[in-house]
Design a protein around this motif. Structure first.
Motif, PDB file in Angstrom:
ATOM      1  N   UNK A 169       0.671  -4.839   3.768  1.00  0.00           N
ATOM      2  CA  UNK A 169       1.168  -4.868   2.387  1.00  0.00           C
ATOM      3  C   UNK A 169       0.414  -5.910   1.562  1.00  0.00           C
ATOM      4  N   UNK A 170       0.116  -7.055   2.163  1.00  0.00           N
ATOM      5  CA  UNK A 170      -0.606  -8.095   1.432  1.00  0.00           C
ATOM      6  C   UNK A 170      -2.059  -7.711   1.191  1.00  0.00           C
ATOM      7  N   UNK A 171      -2.697  -7.013   2.133  1.00  0.00           N
ATOM      8  CA  UNK A 171      -4.049  -6.498   1.911  1.00  0.00           C
ATOM      9  C   UNK A 171      -4.050  -5.535   0.725  1.00  0.00           C
ATOM     10  N   UNK A 172      -3.079  -4.645   0.681  1.00  0.00           N
ATOM     11  CA  UNK A 172      -2.982  -3.691  -0.424  1.00  0.00           C
ATOM     12  C   UNK A 172      -2.757  -4.422  -1.746  1.00  0.00           C
ATOM     13  N   UNK A 173      -1.905  -5.433  -1.730  1.00  0.00           N
ATOM     14  CA  UNK A 173      -1.639  -6.220  -2.934  1.00  0.00           C
ATOM     15  C   UNK A 173      -2.911  -6.873  -3.459  1.00  0.00           C
TER      16      UNK A 173
END
Length: 137
Positions: A9-13
């Motif tokens: 999720x943080x990579x996508x963010x």
């Protein structure tokens, strides 16, 4: 959320944030994806998310950004990118390091260096790779 889904999720963010700021130049991302108390470690950019729209507004017409590899562990994300400041100019390679919390960027560090062709390096390797790790000249 388990650690691997947090990292994903943080990579996508971070990918969304970098695309919005440097490619689409969309300041609407600021309220959604930057914490109110966002901490900036780049010496040229003030603390706080309110500095991001000013940064976007200062990008030259010929500025181009290309995302490279991105890795994450829990709340920490590193994204490598190519920053071309003017059309036809040399590019800089840089690593943006983010700390993320509650689906927002809360802190940022970066390291930039002038990109040189692989033929000019001591090892013959290019300085930039795409997200698969494939070297790009």
């Amino acid at each position: 959320m388990n650690p691997s889904s947090t990292a994903a999720a943080n990579k996508a963010l971070v990918s969304q944030v970098m695309d919005a700021v440097f490619v689409r130049r969309d300041s609407s991302v600021v309220e959604r994806h930057f914490a109110k108390d966002y901490v900036q470690h780049n010496p040229s950019i003030p603390n706080g998310r309110d500095a991001i729209p000013d940064l976007i507004g200062q990008l030259a017409a010929g500025f181009r950004y290309e995302a490279g590899m991105i890795v994450a562990e829990d709340d920490l994300v590193m994204i490598h990118g190519r920053y071309q400041h003017r059309l036809g100019s040399e590019a800089d390679g840089g690593g943006g390091h983010f700390s993320c919390r509650r689906r927002q960027a809360v802190e940022h560090w970066d390291v930039m260096q002038e990109e040189v062709p692989a033929s000019s390096t001591a090892n013959g390797n290019p300085m930039f790779s795409d997200r698969s790790g494939k070297a790009l000249g």
